[in-house]
Design a protein around this motif. Sequence first.
Motif, PDB file in Angstrom:
ATOM      1  N   SER A 193       6.543   2.948  13.986  1.00  0.00           N
ATOM      2  CA  SER A 193       7.472   3.159  12.826  1.00  0.00           C
ATOM      3  C   SER A 193       7.083   2.248  11.475  1.00  0.00           C
ATOM      4  CB  SER A 193       8.942   2.858  13.222  1.00  0.00           C
ATOM      5  OG  SER A 193       9.022   3.730  14.225  1.00  0.00           O
ATOM      6  N   GLN A 194       6.816   0.862  11.766  1.00  0.00           N
ATOM      7  CA  GLN A 194       6.533   0.114  10.681  1.00  0.00           C
ATOM      8  C   GLN A 194       5.264   0.512  10.074  1.00  0.00           C
ATOM      9  OE1 GLN A 194       6.890  -3.756  12.454  1.00  0.00           O
ATOM     10  NE2 GLN A 194       8.956  -3.743  12.586  1.00  0.00           N
ATOM     11  N   THR A 195       4.132   0.919  10.746  1.00  0.00           N
ATOM     12  CA  THR A 195       3.146   1.142  10.356  1.00  0.00           C
ATOM     13  C   THR A 195       3.173   2.538   9.380  1.00  0.00           C
ATOM     14  OG1 THR A 195       1.733   0.608  12.143  1.00  0.00           O
ATOM     15  CG2 THR A 195       0.425   1.945  10.757  1.00  0.00           C
ATOM     16  N   LEU A 196       3.742   3.515   9.922  1.00  0.00           N
ATOM     17  CA  LEU A 196       4.040   4.781   9.139  1.00  0.00           C
ATOM     18  C   LEU A 196       4.709   4.427   7.883  1.00  0.00           C
ATOM     19  CD1 LEU A 196       5.111   7.277  12.078  1.00  0.00           C
ATOM     20  CD2 LEU A 196       3.054   7.305  10.534  1.00  0.00           C
ATOM     21  N   ALA A 197       5.614   3.556   8.139  1.00  0.00           N
ATOM     22  CA  ALA A 197       6.369   3.056   6.764  1.00  0.00           C
ATOM     23  C   ALA A 197       5.786   2.635   5.645  1.00  0.00           C
ATOM     24  CB  ALA A 197       7.655   2.326   7.122  1.00  0.00           C
ATOM     25  N   ALA A 198       4.525   1.676   6.087  1.00  0.00           N
ATOM     26  CA  ALA A 198       3.875   0.918   5.091  1.00  0.00           C
ATOM     27  C   ALA A 198       3.183   1.971   4.659  1.00  0.00           C
ATOM     28  CB  ALA A 198       3.263  -0.109   6.039  1.00  0.00           C
ATOM     29  N   SER A 199       2.366   2.807   5.622  1.00  0.00           N
ATOM     30  CA  SER A 199       1.340   3.718   5.079  1.00  0.00           C
ATOM     31  C   SER A 199       2.058   4.714   3.951  1.00  0.00           C
ATOM     32  CB  SER A 199       0.881   4.599   6.157  1.00  0.00           C
ATOM     33  OG  SER A 199       0.293   3.738   7.183  1.00  0.00           O
ATOM     34  N   LEU A 200       3.113   5.341   4.298  1.00  0.00           N
ATOM     35  CA  LEU A 200       3.698   6.114   3.308  1.00  0.00           C
ATOM     36  C   LEU A 200       3.902   5.491   2.146  1.00  0.00           C
ATOM     37  CD1 LEU A 200       5.149   8.655   2.839  1.00  0.00           C
ATOM     38  CD2 LEU A 200       7.247   7.987   3.755  1.00  0.00           C
ATOM     39  N   THR A 201       4.349   4.081   1.986  1.00  0.00           N
ATOM     40  CA  THR A 201       4.421   3.365   0.928  1.00  0.00           C
ATOM     41  C   THR A 201       3.499   3.490   0.009  1.00  0.00           C
ATOM     42  OG1 THR A 201       6.578   2.213   1.922  1.00  0.00           O
ATOM     43  CG2 THR A 201       5.690   1.424  -0.247  1.00  0.00           C
ATOM     44  N   GLY A 202       2.201   2.835   0.914  1.00  0.00           N
ATOM     45  CA  GLY A 202       0.976   2.824   0.269  1.00  0.00           C
ATOM     46  C   GLY A 202       0.426   4.177  -0.414  1.00  0.00           C
ATOM     47  N   VAL A 203       0.459   5.167   0.278  1.00  0.00           N
ATOM     48  CA  VAL A 203      -0.144   6.316  -0.068  1.00  0.00           C
ATOM     49  C   VAL A 203       0.537   6.882  -1.440  1.00  0.00           C
ATOM     50  CG1 VAL A 203      -0.492   8.709   0.448  1.00  0.00           C
ATOM     51  CG2 VAL A 203      -0.967   6.842   1.948  1.00  0.00           C
ATOM     52  N   GLY A 204       2.256   6.550  -1.174  1.00  0.00           N
ATOM     53  CA  GLY A 204       2.838   7.151  -2.271  1.00  0.00           C
ATOM     54  C   GLY A 204       2.933   6.342  -3.559  1.00  0.00           C
ATOM     55  N   SER A 205       2.435   5.071  -3.292  1.00  0.00           N
ATOM     56  CA  SER A 205       2.520   3.947  -4.510  1.00  0.00           C
ATOM     57  C   SER A 205       1.157   4.431  -5.354  1.00  0.00           C
ATOM     58  CB  SER A 205       2.243   2.399  -3.977  1.00  0.00           C
ATOM     59  OG  SER A 205       3.797   2.351  -3.472  1.00  0.00           O
ATOM     60  N   GLY A 206       0.079   4.803  -4.329  1.00  0.00           N
ATOM     61  CA  GLY A 206      -1.452   5.013  -5.000  1.00  0.00           C
ATOM     62  C   GLY A 206      -1.175   6.318  -5.756  1.00  0.00           C
ATOM     63  N   LEU A 207      -0.542   7.318  -5.211  1.00  0.00           N
ATOM     64  CA  LEU A 207      -0.116   8.435  -5.879  1.00  0.00           C
ATOM     65  C   LEU A 207       0.474   8.531  -7.363  1.00  0.00           C
ATOM     66  CD1 LEU A 207       0.628  11.106  -3.031  1.00  0.00           C
ATOM     67  CD2 LEU A 207      -1.312  10.980  -4.356  1.00  0.00           C
ATOM     68  N   VAL A 208       1.469   7.438  -7.243  1.00  0.00           N
ATOM     69  CA  VAL A 208       2.125   7.150  -8.402  1.00  0.00           C
ATOM     70  C   VAL A 208       1.175   6.618  -9.473  1.00  0.00           C
ATOM     71  CG1 VAL A 208       4.094   5.699  -9.348  1.00  0.00           C
ATOM     72  CG2 VAL A 208       4.631   6.967  -7.234  1.00  0.00           C
ATOM     73  N   VAL A 209       0.541   5.536  -9.090  1.00  0.00           N
ATOM     74  CA  VAL A 209      -0.387   4.799  -9.868  1.00  0.00           C
ATOM     75  C   VAL A 209      -1.370   5.785 -10.493  1.00  0.00           C
ATOM     76  CG1 VAL A 209      -2.382   3.078  -9.903  1.00  0.00           C
ATOM     77  CG2 VAL A 209      -0.067   2.608  -8.697  1.00  0.00           C
ATOM     78  N   VAL A 210      -1.952   6.698  -9.652  1.00  0.00           N
ATOM     79  CA  VAL A 210      -3.012   7.950 -10.190  1.00  0.00           C
ATOM     80  C   VAL A 210      -2.324   8.481 -11.277  1.00  0.00           C
ATOM     81  CG1 VAL A 210      -4.220   9.789  -9.607  1.00  0.00           C
ATOM     82  CG2 VAL A 210      -4.412   7.838  -8.116  1.00  0.00           C
ATOM     83  N   LEU A 211      -1.008   9.102 -11.022  1.00  0.00           N
ATOM     84  CA  LEU A 211      -0.237   9.841 -11.924  1.00  0.00           C
ATOM     85  C   LEU A 211       0.050   9.172 -13.239  1.00  0.00           C
ATOM     86  CD1 LEU A 211       2.058  11.885  -9.770  1.00  0.00           C
ATOM     87  CD2 LEU A 211       0.383  12.651 -10.647  1.00  0.00           C
ATOM     88  N   ALA A 212       0.482   7.792 -12.812  1.00  0.00           N
ATOM     89  CA  ALA A 212       0.492   7.065 -14.320  1.00  0.00           C
ATOM     90  C   ALA A 212      -0.587   6.779 -14.918  1.00  0.00           C
ATOM     91  CB  ALA A 212       1.155   5.558 -13.740  1.00  0.00           C
ATOM     92  N   LEU A 213      -1.710   6.718 -14.408  1.00  0.00           N
ATOM     93  CA  LEU A 213      -2.850   6.528 -15.052  1.00  0.00           C
ATOM     94  C   LEU A 213      -3.530   7.769 -15.887  1.00  0.00           C
ATOM     95  CD1 LEU A 213      -5.313   4.398 -12.346  1.00  0.00           C
ATOM     96  CD2 LEU A 213      -4.066   3.486 -14.727  1.00  0.00           C
ATOM     97  N   LEU A 214      -3.222   8.956 -15.421  1.00  0.00           N
ATOM     98  CA  LEU A 214      -3.608  10.095 -15.879  1.00  0.00           C
ATOM     99  C   LEU A 214      -2.700  10.385 -17.020  1.00  0.00           C
ATOM    100  CD1 LEU A 214      -3.904  12.359 -12.754  1.00  0.00           C
ATOM    101  CD2 LEU A 214      -5.804  11.708 -14.437  1.00  0.00           C
ATOM    102  N   SER A 215      -1.291  10.128 -16.955  1.00  0.00           N
ATOM    103  CA  SER A 215      -0.547  10.044 -18.131  1.00  0.00           C
ATOM    104  C   SER A 215      -0.884   9.331 -19.124  1.00  0.00           C
ATOM    105  CB  SER A 215       0.959   9.745 -17.541  1.00  0.00           C
ATOM    106  OG  SER A 215       1.433  10.491 -16.601  1.00  0.00           O
ATOM    107  N   ILE A 216      -1.185   8.178 -18.852  1.00  0.00           N
ATOM    108  CA  ILE A 216      -1.523   6.988 -19.973  1.00  0.00           C
ATOM    109  C   ILE A 216      -3.014   7.641 -20.492  1.00  0.00           C
ATOM    110  CG2 ILE A 216      -2.671   4.710 -20.276  1.00  0.00           C
ATOM    111  CD1 ILE A 216      -0.657   3.834 -18.348  1.00  0.00           C
ATOM    112  N   TRP A 217      -3.861   8.173 -19.746  1.00  0.00           N
ATOM    113  CA  TRP A 217      -5.067   8.723 -20.278  1.00  0.00           C
ATOM    114  C   TRP A 217      -4.895   9.756 -21.203  1.00  0.00           C
ATOM    115  CZ3 TRP A 217      -7.787  13.310 -19.049  1.00  0.00           C
ATOM    116  CH2 TRP A 217      -9.049  13.512 -19.647  1.00  0.00           C
ATOM    117  N   LEU A 218      -3.948  10.725 -20.955  1.00  0.00           N
ATOM    118  CA  LEU A 218      -3.788  11.891 -21.865  1.00  0.00           C
ATOM    119  C   LEU A 218      -3.115  11.249 -23.142  1.00  0.00           C
ATOM    120  CD1 LEU A 218      -2.418  14.496 -19.175  1.00  0.00           C
ATOM    121  CD2 LEU A 218      -4.445  14.532 -20.423  1.00  0.00           C
TER     122      LEU A 218
END
Length: 519
Positions: A193-218
Amino acid sequence: MEILKVGTGIGVTPDLRRRRALWQILLFAAGLLVLTVISAGSVYLVNKARDDNASVIHTIEVENQVHALLLEIRRAESSASGFLLTRVPEIWTDHQAAVAAIVPHLDRLAELTRDNPVQAENVNKLRPAIEARRDQFAREMNFIQQGDFASATVLVREAATGNTTGAIRDAADAMLREEQRLFALRSANANNSQTLAASLTGVGSGLVVVLALLSIWLVRRSAAIRDEAEARLRDANLNLEATVDERTADLREANNEIQRFAYIVSHDLRSPLVNIMGFTSELEELGSDIFRRIGSLTHVPADGPSLATNEPAGIALEGPDKQLSQDFSEALGFIKSSIGKMDRLISAILNLTREGRREFEPVRIDTGELIEAIVTTVAHQAAEAEAVIRVGELPDIVSDRLALEQIFSNLIDNAIKYLKTGVPGEIVLRGRTKLGYAIFEISDNGRGIDPKDHQRIFDLFRRAGLQDKPGQGIGLAHVRALVRRLGGTMSVSSELNVGSTFTITLPIKWNVSKRNAEQ
């Protein structure tokens, strides 16, 4: 012209602007969706991990309760045997307390395991055996109360080797095995459960960062920002040539000043220094001859023949003559040491003008040895000022030796120069290390410096306080410049008539390449 149109934003069509706005809205919606999924998933997984951890704790509590029950039974058995051997009343009281605690522990164990059918069955097996063992304890108590200790002893031995004790042990071992199995299973679930929570947080944070970078780039591709950057670039190009010419002229003028100063140093200082060095060598030779002759005179009897000019050398001096010879040699040593120091300083200045700027060379320095050499050089001035110089523990560092010698020589010389008249001087040097830096402190009990002049004393050609000592006001300015080039800082703490403390912070391992590049 086509490039100019694109650069100024004329080529950006309304359709392109609409597409960019649509992409920005889509990116914002995608980011909001990702955040929602991450939040919901994180809440679920955190709650699941909390439940799994609670199950693990429950398993540990059951194991502890089993051990506590067994401990009370063993305490009752051992206290009964101990009382029969020693007849000590306190042991009998402990036996009774242990027997009384068995049932509450068993009830607590049944309550903890009532949701587990396997453990409930094990408790049902354990309860009759414990009741039978408590009945044995009751019979032992009756024999003891009747004074029949022999029958009680026989009953204790039979109970220890009987089937009741084995049944209790087998049921308890079965419960412990079941809890160990549950502990392994529940620990694995909690980790997952802890591994899944950490993985979900990490993947989600990565997606948020990618989206933020794309927004900044545009956003950064918008015509307004491009136009502003190009305008600034054009202005910078227009002013660049004038700025370079102005800086080059300043550098050329500074270099000319250094050249003129080097000319003065080389002709007005080195020439008399060479004469001093020559006459000092001659004085050393004359001193040897003079004291040889003095030694010869002290060994001529009152009625003896006159001293021959070819008297053999090697006659030992005695008494005041010997002390005078030692003082003479020591004075010459101070002079030669000071001459060598001044010669090194002049050579450094000349090298500075020839090379544009001397590049520092980092070497490992025994700071204590360096400062002891400096103290030896100024020992005569310290003695005249009735000052004592104390050197504490000093950390070794990697730095430029000549620069450090100039720094500490200047500060020690100033401390001696500005002591209070009629008051025995005390100068203390100490050091320590902190977070990769060496911190040196030079303290004295001299005149002190008015707080309003703390920054003034570091300015070139500016002095503070009573001007009754020779000086040009360049020492501390030069010292601070050297400290900065060595990657450090310098400060002063002082009050009038109290004394001063100069603090120098330098890196323990100084890297010359980067610093020289910046200079």
